[in-house]
Write a protein that holds these residues in place. Structure first.
Motif, PDB file in Angstrom:
ATOM      1  N   LEU A   1     -26.395  18.688 -30.596  1.00  0.00           N
ATOM      2  CA  LEU A   1     -26.896  18.891 -29.231  1.00  0.00           C
ATOM      3  C   LEU A   1     -25.831  18.523 -28.206  1.00  0.00           C
ATOM      4  N   LEU A   2     -25.152  17.397 -28.406  1.00  0.00           N
ATOM      5  CA  LEU A   2     -24.083  16.986 -27.497  1.00  0.00           C
ATOM      6  C   LEU A   2     -22.974  18.024 -27.450  1.00  0.00           C
TER       7      LEU A   2
ATOM      8  N   PRO B   1     -24.299   3.303 -28.042  1.00  0.00           N
ATOM      9  CA  PRO B   1     -25.197   4.214 -28.771  1.00  0.00           C
ATOM     10  C   PRO B   1     -24.509   5.518 -29.186  1.00  0.00           C
ATOM     11  N   LEU B   2     -23.603   6.022 -28.334  1.00  0.00           N
ATOM     12  CA  LEU B   2     -22.897   7.265 -28.665  1.00  0.00           C
ATOM     13  C   LEU B   2     -22.043   7.093 -29.918  1.00  0.00           C
ATOM     14  N   VAL B   3     -21.230   6.039 -29.938  1.00  0.00           N
ATOM     15  CA  VAL B   3     -20.350   5.794 -31.093  1.00  0.00           C
ATOM     16  C   VAL B   3     -21.185   5.516 -32.342  1.00  0.00           C
ATOM     17  N   THR B   4     -22.252   4.715 -32.182  1.00  0.00           N
ATOM     18  CA  THR B   4     -23.114   4.402 -33.325  1.00  0.00           C
ATOM     19  C   THR B   4     -23.802   5.656 -33.859  1.00  0.00           C
TER      20      THR B   4
ATOM     21  N   SER C   1     -23.254  -1.859 -18.292  1.00  0.00           N
ATOM     22  CA  SER C   1     -24.387  -0.988 -18.632  1.00  0.00           C
ATOM     23  C   SER C   1     -23.907   0.302 -19.295  1.00  0.00           C
ATOM     24  N   LEU C   2     -22.756   0.828 -18.839  1.00  0.00           N
ATOM     25  CA  LEU C   2     -22.183   2.036 -19.446  1.00  0.00           C
ATOM     26  C   LEU C   2     -21.791   1.785 -20.891  1.00  0.00           C
ATOM     27  N   LEU C   3     -21.165   0.638 -21.140  1.00  0.00           N
ATOM     28  CA  LEU C   3     -20.722   0.315 -22.493  1.00  0.00           C
ATOM     29  C   LEU C   3     -21.904   0.035 -23.424  1.00  0.00           C
TER      30      LEU C   3
ATOM     31  N   ALA D   1     -31.126  12.883 -38.179  1.00  0.00           N
ATOM     32  CA  ALA D   1     -31.489  12.978 -36.761  1.00  0.00           C
ATOM     33  C   ALA D   1     -30.265  12.775 -35.875  1.00  0.00           C
ATOM     34  N   CYS D   2     -29.385  11.850 -36.251  1.00  0.00           N
ATOM     35  CA  CYS D   2     -28.157  11.635 -35.470  1.00  0.00           C
ATOM     36  C   CYS D   2     -27.245  12.853 -35.538  1.00  0.00           C
TER      37      CYS D   2
END
Length: 329
Positions: free
Chosen positions: A301-302, A58-61, A50-52, A294-295
């Protein structure tokens, strides 16, 4: 006939051999699953997957898309153009200012007030502690959508709204609550406090329960009064809980979106007084279909959230920076 019997015999032997192999495989699989070495990995596997799938991918993408111009025809690499454009985007600057201001105000409200409520509930003066905990926690179970709609109706500019009726009782005229920043942010912060005070209070209750009563008994022996015990005993021993609540509150404050969206019935507040970073991300990515831009907003933000949290973790001593004298001795 002899050939037929031979063929049947060969088929039986082959079938029994296959069944034997399958039984051996099943036994090996059971032995592997019930192994004390393998079992921990089996239990951890759902979390890792679930983490991956729902976080790492989504983070890498998202980071990759922030350097692209995304359209229906495909992705086109444009380097740092999205980030350069962000630096001169006045709407993004407004969103960052609103989000940081909201985060700071929620920290000022949602750290001391829930902490004091937790201390009060856990004190000997309070009866029916469980009832008070339930009453304060119930708002967190309410949908943000429903909560936002209720507060929008309460703070509407019509004469029939609850807040304007209260103003009439006080001899004042009706106010357009959600059209000026001062009154609108009062409504927004009240909504935030109503929903999250009980949650943070339970965090502090959990921290208070981890403090040994013998420490307070020692304070009583030394003649400490209630305020001195809170300031010199409770507050220092609550430091890990305070750091945790501050960390999640920083992220929650910066990523606030749905409360503002429901309070203004959309992503268009007067003069952008309710525009947040996530709200601007939604506007560019979903409403204007500019996913690359948007990304880039999401990546910024991150970075902001990570920078603030790392800074406060270093300031509170949770993260140690550098070596102390004598460590290498």
């Amino acid at each position: 006939m002899a050939n037929w019997f031979c063929l049947k015999r060969l088929l039986r032997q082959r079938t029994s051999a296959i069944l034997r192999e399958r039984l051996i495989t099943v036994k090996k699989a059971k032995k592997l699953l019930y192994s004390q070495k393998v079992a921990p990995y089996v239990f951890v596997l759902p979390f890792v997957l679930s983490l991956l799938i729902f976080w790492a991918y989504p983070l890498v993408t998202g980071i990759m898309m922030s350097f692209q111009e995304v359209s229906f025809s495909g992705w086109t690499f444009i380097g740092t153009k999205n980030f350069v454009k962000l630096m001169s985007d006045k709407y993004f600057a407004t969103a960052v200012a609103n989000s940081v201001e909201y985060m700071l105000l929620t920290l000022l409200l949602l750290i001391p007030i829930p902490m004091l409520l937790a201390v009060l509930i856990e004190s000997r003066l309070t009866k029916a502690r469980g009832v008070w905990k339930v009453i304060l926690y119930i708002p967190a179970l309410t949908s943000v959508v429903i909560s936002g709609m209720l507060f929008r109706l309460m703070f509407s500019e019509g004469d029939s709204s609850q807040m304007n009726q209260l103003m009439h009782l006080l001899g004042q005229s009706s106010i357009a609550w959600l059209k000026s920043k001062g009154t609108a942010w009062c409504a927004l912060l009240l909504l935030c406090m109503w929903r999250w005070t009980g949650v943070n209070m339970l965090y502090f209750v959990s921290g208070l329960k981890s403090i040994d009563n013998s420490i307070y008994e020692s304070g009583d022996i030394d003649g400490a009064n209630g305020w001195q015990k809170f300031w010199y005993l409770t507050l220092p021993l609550l430091k890990p809980t305070i750091v945790y609540v501050v960390t999640i509150s920083v992220y929650a404050g910066l990523s606030m979106f749905l409360e503002s969206f429901m309070l203004w019935n959309g992503n268009s507040s007067p003069k952008n007084i309710g525009l947040t970073i996530v709200g601007y991300l939604y506007k560019r990515g979903i409403e204007k279909n500019d996913m690359g831009y948007a990304c880039a907003v999401g990546v910024v933000l991150l970075v902001i959230a990570m920078a603030i949290n790392v800074a406060q973790l270093i300031a509170t001593g949770t993260i140690k920076v550098g070596k102390h004298r004598g460590e290498d001795d």
